[in-house]
Write a protein that holds these residues in place. Structure first.
Motif, PDB file in Angstrom:
ATOM      1  N   PRO A 178       0.840  -1.198   0.000  1.00 57.11           N
ATOM      2  CA  PRO A 178       0.000   0.000   0.000  1.00 57.11           C
ATOM      3  C   PRO A 178       0.876   1.249   0.000  1.00 57.11           C
ATOM      4  CG  PRO A 178      -0.011  -1.012   2.162  1.00 57.11           C
ATOM      5  CD  PRO A 178       0.738  -1.935   1.259  1.00 57.11           C
ATOM      6  N   HIS A 179       0.505   2.226  -0.768  1.00 53.42           N
ATOM      7  CA  HIS A 179       1.279   3.461  -0.873  1.00 53.42           C
ATOM      8  C   HIS A 179       0.451   4.583  -0.267  1.00 53.42           C
ATOM      9  CE1 HIS A 179       4.087   1.813  -4.151  1.00 53.42           C
ATOM     10  NE2 HIS A 179       3.489   0.828  -3.525  1.00 53.42           N
ATOM     11  N   TRP A 180       0.883   5.072   0.893  1.00 55.17           N
ATOM     12  CA  TRP A 180       0.147   6.098   1.618  1.00 55.17           C
ATOM     13  C   TRP A 180       1.134   7.144   2.094  1.00 55.17           C
ATOM     14  CZ3 TRP A 180      -0.955   6.859   7.202  1.00 55.17           C
ATOM     15  CH2 TRP A 180      -2.054   7.684   7.416  1.00 55.17           C
ATOM     16  N   LEU A 181       0.836   8.398   1.862  1.00 55.42           N
ATOM     17  CA  LEU A 181       1.693   9.513   2.254  1.00 55.42           C
ATOM     18  C   LEU A 181       3.118   9.357   1.734  1.00 55.42           C
ATOM     19  CD1 LEU A 181       0.542  10.123   5.934  1.00 55.42           C
ATOM     20  CD2 LEU A 181      -0.095  11.392   3.903  1.00 55.42           C
ATOM     21  N   GLY A 182       3.243   8.970   0.479  1.00 57.40           N
ATOM     22  CA  GLY A 182       4.551   8.864  -0.147  1.00 57.40           C
ATOM     23  C   GLY A 182       5.308   7.592   0.143  1.00 57.40           C
ATOM     24  N   GLN A 183       4.725   6.670   0.879  1.00 55.59           N
ATOM     25  CA  GLN A 183       5.388   5.402   1.161  1.00 55.59           C
ATOM     26  C   GLN A 183       5.457   4.597  -0.122  1.00 55.59           C
ATOM     27  OE1 GLN A 183       3.256   3.070   3.990  1.00 55.59           O
ATOM     28  NE2 GLN A 183       4.762   1.445   4.045  1.00 55.59           N
ATOM     29  N   SER A 184       6.651   4.129  -0.469  1.00 55.11           N
ATOM     30  CA  SER A 184       6.791   3.429  -1.744  1.00 55.11           C
ATOM     31  C   SER A 184       7.396   2.037  -1.595  1.00 55.11           C
ATOM     32  CB  SER A 184       7.653   4.259  -2.692  1.00 55.11           C
ATOM     33  OG  SER A 184       8.947   4.418  -2.139  1.00 55.11           O
ATOM     34  N   ALA A 185       7.499   1.534  -0.382  1.00 53.35           N
ATOM     35  CA  ALA A 185       8.112   0.226  -0.174  1.00 53.35           C
ATOM     36  C   ALA A 185       7.168  -0.891  -0.601  1.00 53.35           C
ATOM     37  CB  ALA A 185       8.484   0.045   1.290  1.00 53.35           C
ATOM     38  N   ASP A 186       7.744  -1.868  -1.280  1.00 55.01           N
ATOM     39  CA  ASP A 186       7.000  -3.075  -1.626  1.00 55.01           C
ATOM     40  C   ASP A 186       7.397  -4.165  -0.639  1.00 55.01           C
ATOM     41  OD1 ASP A 186       5.688  -1.892  -3.746  1.00 55.01           O
ATOM     42  OD2 ASP A 186       7.267  -2.395  -5.163  1.00 55.01           O
ATOM     43  N   LEU A 187       6.563  -5.179  -0.539  1.00 55.29           N
ATOM     44  CA  LEU A 187       6.800  -6.235   0.436  1.00 55.29           C
ATOM     45  C   LEU A 187       7.458  -7.434  -0.225  1.00 55.29           C
ATOM     46  CD1 LEU A 187       3.428  -5.466   1.872  1.00 55.29           C
ATOM     47  CD2 LEU A 187       5.404  -5.629   3.335  1.00 55.29           C
ATOM     48  N   THR A 188       8.398  -8.032   0.471  1.00 54.37           N
ATOM     49  CA  THR A 188       9.121  -9.187  -0.059  1.00 54.37           C
ATOM     50  C   THR A 188       8.924 -10.385   0.862  1.00 54.37           C
ATOM     51  OG1 THR A 188      11.139  -8.602   1.121  1.00 54.37           O
ATOM     52  CG2 THR A 188      10.892  -7.728  -1.112  1.00 54.37           C
ATOM     53  N   ALA A 189       9.159 -11.554   0.301  1.00 54.56           N
ATOM     54  CA  ALA A 189       9.111 -12.789   1.080  1.00 54.56           C
ATOM     55  C   ALA A 189      10.022 -13.807   0.416  1.00 54.56           C
ATOM     56  CB  ALA A 189       7.680 -13.321   1.152  1.00 54.56           C
ATOM     57  N   GLN A 190      10.521 -14.737   1.210  1.00 58.15           N
ATOM     58  CA  GLN A 190      11.384 -15.801   0.712  1.00 58.15           C
ATOM     59  C   GLN A 190      10.803 -17.140   1.153  1.00 58.15           C
ATOM     60  OE1 GLN A 190      12.912 -13.264   2.729  1.00 58.15           O
ATOM     61  NE2 GLN A 190      13.221 -12.083   0.863  1.00 58.15           N
ATOM     62  N   ALA A 191      11.132 -18.166   0.371  1.00 55.92           N
ATOM     63  CA  ALA A 191      10.697 -19.520   0.714  1.00 55.92           C
ATOM     64  C   ALA A 191      11.656 -20.519   0.087  1.00 55.92           C
ATOM     65  CB  ALA A 191       9.273 -19.770   0.221  1.00 55.92           C
ATOM     66  N   ARG A 192      11.647 -21.701   0.610  1.00 59.00           N
ATOM     67  CA  ARG A 192      12.444 -22.786   0.021  1.00 59.00           C
ATOM     68  C   ARG A 192      11.602 -24.038   0.006  1.00 59.00           C
ATOM     69  NH1 ARG A 192      14.288 -26.979   2.612  1.00 59.00           N
ATOM     70  NH2 ARG A 192      13.978 -26.972   4.849  1.00 59.00           N
ATOM     71  N   ALA A 193      11.887 -24.893  -0.950  1.00 55.52           N
ATOM     72  CA  ALA A 193      11.183 -26.176  -1.042  1.00 55.52           C
ATOM     73  C   ALA A 193      12.135 -27.201  -1.625  1.00 55.52           C
ATOM     74  CB  ALA A 193       9.949 -26.047  -1.922  1.00 55.52           C
ATOM     75  N   GLY A 194      11.912 -28.409  -1.238  1.00 54.26           N
ATOM     76  CA  GLY A 194      12.736 -29.512  -1.720  1.00 54.26           C
ATOM     77  C   GLY A 194      12.333 -30.763  -0.976  1.00 54.26           C
ATOM     78  N   PRO A 195      13.037 -31.827  -1.194  1.00 55.25           N
ATOM     79  CA  PRO A 195      12.682 -33.070  -0.516  1.00 55.25           C
ATOM     80  C   PRO A 195      12.924 -32.937   0.988  1.00 55.25           C
ATOM     81  CG  PRO A 195      14.680 -33.349  -1.803  1.00 55.25           C
ATOM     82  CD  PRO A 195      14.156 -31.987  -2.104  1.00 55.25           C
ATOM     83  N   ALA A 196      12.111 -33.633   1.740  1.00 56.45           N
ATOM     84  CA  ALA A 196      12.270 -33.612   3.205  1.00 56.45           C
ATOM     85  C   ALA A 196      13.546 -34.321   3.590  1.00 56.45           C
ATOM     86  CB  ALA A 196      11.068 -34.302   3.851  1.00 56.45           C
ATOM     87  N   THR A 197      14.190 -33.797   4.603  1.00 59.46           N
ATOM     88  CA  THR A 197      15.388 -34.465   5.116  1.00 59.46           C
ATOM     89  C   THR A 197      15.010 -35.231   6.372  1.00 59.46           C
ATOM     90  OG1 THR A 197      15.975 -32.502   6.396  1.00 59.46           O
ATOM     91  CG2 THR A 197      16.955 -32.707   4.212  1.00 59.46           C
ATOM     92  N   VAL A 198      15.472 -36.440   6.441  1.00 58.77           N
ATOM     93  CA  VAL A 198      15.151 -37.297   7.579  1.00 58.77           C
ATOM     94  C   VAL A 198      16.359 -37.287   8.515  1.00 58.77           C
ATOM     95  CG1 VAL A 198      14.554 -39.630   8.289  1.00 58.77           C
ATOM     96  CG2 VAL A 198      13.717 -38.712   6.111  1.00 58.77           C
ATOM     97  N   PRO A 199      16.157 -36.957   9.796  1.00 63.73           N
ATOM     98  CA  PRO A 199      17.296 -36.957  10.712  1.00 63.73           C
ATOM     99  C   PRO A 199      17.857 -38.361  10.892  1.00 63.73           C
ATOM    100  CG  PRO A 199      15.245 -36.594  11.903  1.00 63.73           C
ATOM    101  CD  PRO A 199      14.913 -36.615  10.450  1.00 63.73           C
ATOM    102  N   PRO A 200      19.136 -38.463  11.161  1.00 62.45           N
ATOM    103  CA  PRO A 200      19.737 -39.793  11.363  1.00 62.45           C
ATOM    104  C   PRO A 200      19.095 -40.505  12.555  1.00 62.45           C
ATOM    105  CG  PRO A 200      21.343 -38.046  11.772  1.00 62.45           C
ATOM    106  CD  PRO A 200      20.092 -37.388  11.318  1.00 62.45           C
ATOM    107  N   ALA A 201      19.036 -41.809  12.468  1.00 60.79           N
ATOM    108  CA  ALA A 201      18.432 -42.614  13.535  1.00 60.79           C
ATOM    109  C   ALA A 201      19.260 -42.480  14.797  1.00 60.79           C
ATOM    110  CB  ALA A 201      18.350 -44.074  13.111  1.00 60.79           C
ATOM    111  N   GLY A 202      18.534 -42.323  15.939  1.00 63.51           N
ATOM    112  CA  GLY A 202      19.208 -42.248  17.234  1.00 63.51           C
ATOM    113  C   GLY A 202      19.796 -40.888  17.522  1.00 63.51           C
ATOM    114  N   GLY A 203      19.477 -39.855  16.734  1.00 67.08           N
ATOM    115  CA  GLY A 203      20.132 -38.587  16.977  1.00 67.08           C
ATOM    116  C   GLY A 203      19.193 -37.534  17.202  1.00 67.08           C
TER     117      GLY A 203
END
Length: 123
Positions: A98-123
């Protein structure tokens, strides 16, 4: 000089106008905050979906960043970053805020996706 017993005239009008102005300003500020929250949610959703689209396309051997860009565009966002590391895709997106009273910032976001990692057994 005011005579004793003579009512004051107009004082309530000034106070009422002042309170109305404060309430109007508060309402406008809350509207901007609500718009910022909604735009941030849009940005994060677009980033999540773009990362998932990229990871899915990468898994079948396609162009992960191309798929992420198309997904971001379909969700009213611009893809600003795309990095493929092994079988993982990291993306950054930007949506117009939203641009109000001269505000010109846009909003950003980051994400990641990939295969799930399984923790080692017993750890």
């Amino acid at each position: 000089m005011r005579r004793t017993g003579e009512p004051e005239r107009g004082a309530a009008t000034v106070v009422t106008v002042a309170f109305a102005g404060v309430l109007l300003l508060l309402g406008a500020a809350l509207g901007v905050v609500a718009a910022l929250v909604a735009a941030h949610r849009t940005a994060q959703s677009a980033a999540d979906l773009a990362a998932l689209a990229g990871a899915q396309t990468l898994a079948i051997g396609g162009d992960a960043c191309g798929a992420a860009g198309r997904s971001a565009a379909a969700n009213t966002a611009r893809l600003t970053a795309c990095v493929v590391e092994g079988r993982e895709v990291r993306v950054g997106v930007e949506v117009e805020g939203p641009h109000w009273l001269g505000q010109s910032a846009d909003l950003t976001a980051q994400a990641r996706a990939g295969p799930a990692t399984v923790p080692p057994a017993g750890g």
